[in-house]
Design a protein around this motif. Structure first.
Motif, PDB file in Angstrom:
ATOM      1  N   ARG A  42       0.820  -1.216   0.000  1.00  0.00           N
ATOM      2  CA  ARG A  42       0.000   0.000   0.000  1.00  0.00           C
ATOM      3  C   ARG A  42       0.856   1.268   0.000  1.00  0.00           C
ATOM      4  N   ALA A  43       2.145   1.124  -0.169  1.00  0.00           N
ATOM      5  CA  ALA A  43       3.042   2.273  -0.022  1.00  0.00           C
ATOM      6  C   ALA A  43       2.728   3.391  -1.005  1.00  0.00           C
ATOM      7  N   ARG A  44       2.437   3.071  -2.243  1.00  0.00           N
ATOM      8  CA  ARG A  44       2.228   4.122  -3.245  1.00  0.00           C
ATOM      9  C   ARG A  44       1.047   5.013  -2.869  1.00  0.00           C
ATOM     10  N   GLU A  45      -0.054   4.423  -2.432  1.00  0.00           N
ATOM     11  CA  GLU A  45      -1.218   5.240  -2.098  1.00  0.00           C
ATOM     12  C   GLU A  45      -0.983   6.066  -0.836  1.00  0.00           C
ATOM     13  N   VAL A  46      -0.217   5.515   0.128  1.00  0.00           N
ATOM     14  CA  VAL A  46       0.048   6.258   1.361  1.00  0.00           C
ATOM     15  C   VAL A  46       1.018   7.409   1.086  1.00  0.00           C
ATOM     16  N   TYR A  47       2.009   7.175   0.253  1.00  0.00           N
ATOM     17  CA  TYR A  47       2.910   8.271  -0.119  1.00  0.00           C
ATOM     18  C   TYR A  47       2.161   9.344  -0.909  1.00  0.00           C
ATOM     19  N   ALA A  48       1.214   8.938  -1.733  1.00  0.00           N
ATOM     20  CA  ALA A  48       0.419   9.923  -2.472  1.00  0.00           C
ATOM     21  C   ALA A  48      -0.380  10.791  -1.508  1.00  0.00           C
ATOM     22  N   LEU A  49      -0.930  10.177  -0.455  1.00  0.00           N
ATOM     23  CA  LEU A  49      -1.648  10.931   0.562  1.00  0.00           C
ATOM     24  C   LEU A  49      -0.708  11.912   1.253  1.00  0.00           C
ATOM     25  N   ALA A  50       0.490  11.459   1.604  1.00  0.00           N
ATOM     26  CA  ALA A  50       1.457  12.324   2.280  1.00  0.00           C
ATOM     27  C   ALA A  50       1.790  13.541   1.435  1.00  0.00           C
ATOM     28  N   ALA A  51       1.890  13.359   0.128  1.00  0.00           N
ATOM     29  CA  ALA A  51       2.235  14.476  -0.763  1.00  0.00           C
ATOM     30  C   ALA A  51       1.134  15.531  -0.800  1.00  0.00           C
ATOM     31  N   ARG A  52      -0.099  15.123  -0.489  1.00  0.00           N
ATOM     32  CA  ARG A  52      -1.229  16.065  -0.537  1.00  0.00           C
ATOM     33  C   ARG A  52      -1.442  16.790   0.778  1.00  0.00           C
ATOM     34  N   LEU A  53      -0.915  16.268   1.863  1.00  0.00           N
ATOM     35  CA  LEU A  53      -1.205  16.838   3.174  1.00  0.00           C
ATOM     36  C   LEU A  53      -0.302  18.035   3.458  1.00  0.00           C
ATOM     37  N   PRO A  54      -0.866  19.092   4.060  1.00  0.00           N
ATOM     38  CA  PRO A  54      -0.047  20.264   4.402  1.00  0.00           C
ATOM     39  C   PRO A  54       0.872  19.953   5.580  1.00  0.00           C
ATOM     40  N   GLY A  55       1.974  20.666   5.661  1.00  0.00           N
ATOM     41  CA  GLY A  55       2.867  20.554   6.802  1.00  0.00           C
ATOM     42  C   GLY A  55       3.830  19.386   6.748  1.00  0.00           C
ATOM     43  N   LEU A  56       3.763  18.575   5.670  1.00  0.00           N
ATOM     44  CA  LEU A  56       4.622  17.398   5.569  1.00  0.00           C
ATOM     45  C   LEU A  56       5.535  17.517   4.361  1.00  0.00           C
ATOM     46  N   ARG A  57       6.764  17.051   4.512  1.00  0.00           N
ATOM     47  CA  ARG A  57       7.692  16.951   3.386  1.00  0.00           C
ATOM     48  C   ARG A  57       8.292  15.554   3.387  1.00  0.00           C
ATOM     49  N   VAL A  58       7.916  14.763   2.396  1.00  0.00           N
ATOM     50  CA  VAL A  58       8.433  13.398   2.287  1.00  0.00           C
ATOM     51  C   VAL A  58       9.909  13.448   1.916  1.00  0.00           C
ATOM     52  N   VAL A  59      10.748  12.769   2.727  1.00  0.00           N
ATOM     53  CA  VAL A  59      12.184  12.754   2.439  1.00  0.00           C
ATOM     54  C   VAL A  59      12.727  11.349   2.224  1.00  0.00           C
ATOM     55  N   GLY A  60      11.958  10.320   2.581  1.00  0.00           N
ATOM     56  CA  GLY A  60      12.529   8.994   2.412  1.00  0.00           C
ATOM     57  C   GLY A  60      11.609   7.869   2.840  1.00  0.00           C
ATOM     58  N   ILE A  61      12.226   6.709   3.040  1.00  0.00           N
ATOM     59  CA  ILE A  61      11.540   5.468   3.406  1.00  0.00           C
ATOM     60  C   ILE A  61      12.189   4.937   4.684  1.00  0.00           C
ATOM     61  N   ASP A  62      11.368   4.345   5.538  1.00  0.00           N
ATOM     62  CA  ASP A  62      11.849   3.739   6.784  1.00  0.00           C
ATOM     63  C   ASP A  62      11.456   2.275   6.807  1.00  0.00           C
ATOM     64  N   VAL A  63      12.347   1.416   7.314  1.00  0.00           N
ATOM     65  CA  VAL A  63      12.046  -0.006   7.493  1.00  0.00           C
ATOM     66  C   VAL A  63      12.841  -0.522   8.676  1.00  0.00           C
ATOM     67  N   HIS A  64      12.226  -1.398   9.457  1.00  0.00           N
ATOM     68  CA  HIS A  64      12.932  -2.051  10.572  1.00  0.00           C
ATOM     69  C   HIS A  64      12.227  -3.375  10.805  1.00  0.00           C
TER      70      HIS A  64
END
Length: 421
Positions: free
Chosen positions: A177-199
């Motif tokens: 589901r990463a693509r749709e969640v990143y698309a949501l992040a790009a639309r939201l104010p106050g956020l700047r996507v800089v990368g991916i996290d995994v653990h």
């Protein structure tokens, strides 16, 4: 490697004898080696020297401010998972731009505090959390860097209670589901996507689960970039294991881990963040305890110590193994016999080891739990009104108490009696 070695028949922490510390602070106590902390941090730093990177120490392993300051002075960042850990990092002098905030349950108050104090990035774990960060950041007229934690559904082959990368775990979003969640992040104010996290988990002693996860992250990076997202950082988590027993095969070295990262994601040109905790501090600390009684039982004998499950809960919680050695070195030909090694807490679970072969020890003798620096003092409690264990830091021939043992009066004074009593 650590710096807890026998010298002239006596266990030393660097250049300080363990009995000297015990005489000064009493038992039980934790003691950490500065030299070991620095050596292990530098191994990770050197393993990633091939490119831009930040080694963020996972504070949940051991969070005393003296440990944090020691690592921060070497350039370490901090990985925090609560508002309290964030406050500890700031109090230890770590700048906000070297603090990464992870964790699945960030509250509004925690988010706001991190925005006010400065933060390198939030590692976002869910869409509701993303919305909350967006709302708070926008209300403060701020834009905050974020990565999104993806769950790659990779079996880390570790203990079930410390696995975090399988589909049934609570962490991150499904990678599908990463693509749709990143698309949501790009639309939201106050956020700047800089990368991916995994653990994917903790105490991993095989690199193949890391490789499987990181190859999925590499593919996802290419996909997200094609979708128009700026993926400049890869937060690859931590989890590399340590040897808890001398008889086990040694886990992979940080250099092997760094080579794996370079091989799987190095071609992407991203800044690499990793979040080791256990491997930095685990073998840098021991728990020292005193034998109270040697008790003969029905079909088994017991060593009853003055440390208990409230001081070191890992054996009770995870069935974890720790080497337990006498502080006075036994003779090479000393005979051993089996003991159940237990504490004084009124729980059958207050057992550190069963049928453990031990050389001769008696009441009043000191023993050391090896590899106790990670998830030892930080998970301790005052169960049975037992005071929290003091912590000591050694640096060469010096030692200092970095957390004192509270008195019974200190503990009881925290209670408040209602007026009607």
């Amino acid at each position: 490697m650590d710096h807890f070695l026998y010298r002239d028949g006596v266990l030393h922490a660097e250049d300080v004898s363990v009995p000297e510390i015990a005489s000064a602070v009493g038992t039980p106590f934790y003691v950490y080696s500065t030299a070991t902390l620095l050596r292990h941090f530098r191994l990770f730093d050197e393993a990633l020297a091939w490119g831009p990177h930040l080694v963020c120490y996972a504070m949940k392993a051991a969070s005393n401010q003296a440990i944090l300051r020691t690592l921060a002075a070497e350039g370490a960042g901090m990985d925090v998972v609560s508002g309290g850990e964030y406050a500890r990092a700031k109090a230890a002098g770590v700048p906000g731009d070297r603090i990464v905030f992870s964790g699945v349950g960030k509250t509004g108050a925690e988010i706001r505090a991190a925005l006010e104090g400065g933060i390198r990035q939030f590692n976002v774990e869910s869409e509701p959390e993303m919305q909350a960060i967006s709302d708070i950041a926008a209300s403060m007229n701020m834009t905050v860097p974020i990565t999104i934690r993806v769950n790659p559904d990779v079996d880390a082959k570790t203990h079930a209670k410390i696995a975090t990368g399988k589909s049934e775990n609570k962490f991150g979003i499904p990678i599908a589901r990463a693509r749709e969640v990143y698309a949501l992040a790009a639309r939201l104010p106050g956020l700047r996507v800089v990368g991916i996290d995994v653990h994917i988990g903790s105490q991993l002693t095989d690199l193949s689960p890391f490789e499987a996860a990181y190859r999925k992250v590499a593919d996802l990076t290419e996909t997200l970039r094609a979708d128009g997202h700026a993926i400049d950082r890869l937060d690859l988590g931590g989890g590399l294991g340590i040897p808890y027993t001398r008889s086990n095969e040694a886990p992979p070295l940080p250099s092997d881990y760094g080579d794996l990262i370079r091989r799987t994601v190095g071609h992407l040109g991203c800044e690499i963040e990793i979040e080791p905790g256990r491997l930095i501090v685990g073998n840098a600390g021991i728990l020292v305890s005193k034998v109270i009684y040697v008790k003969e039982g029905e079909g088994r004998d017991f060593l009853i110590l003055d440390s208990a499950m409230n001081d070191l809960i890992r054996p009770a919680m995870y069935d974890a193994y720790h080497d337990i050695d006498p502080v006075l070195e036994p003779a090479p030909a000393a005979e051993t016999r089996p003991f159940d090694i237990v504490g004084p807490v009124c729980e059958s679970g207050d057992t550190f080891a069963k049928a453990r072969q031990m050389p001769p020890v008696g009441a009043g003798d000191l023993v050391a739990f090896r590899s106790a620096g990670a998830y030892g003092a930080v998970m301790a409690s005052e169960y049975n009104t037992r005071p929290l264990v003091p912590e000591v830091l050694v640096n060469g021939d010096q030692f200092s108490v970095i957390r004192a043992r509270p008195s019974f009066d200190d503990i009881i004074a925290r209670d408040t009696i209602p007026e009607w009593l």
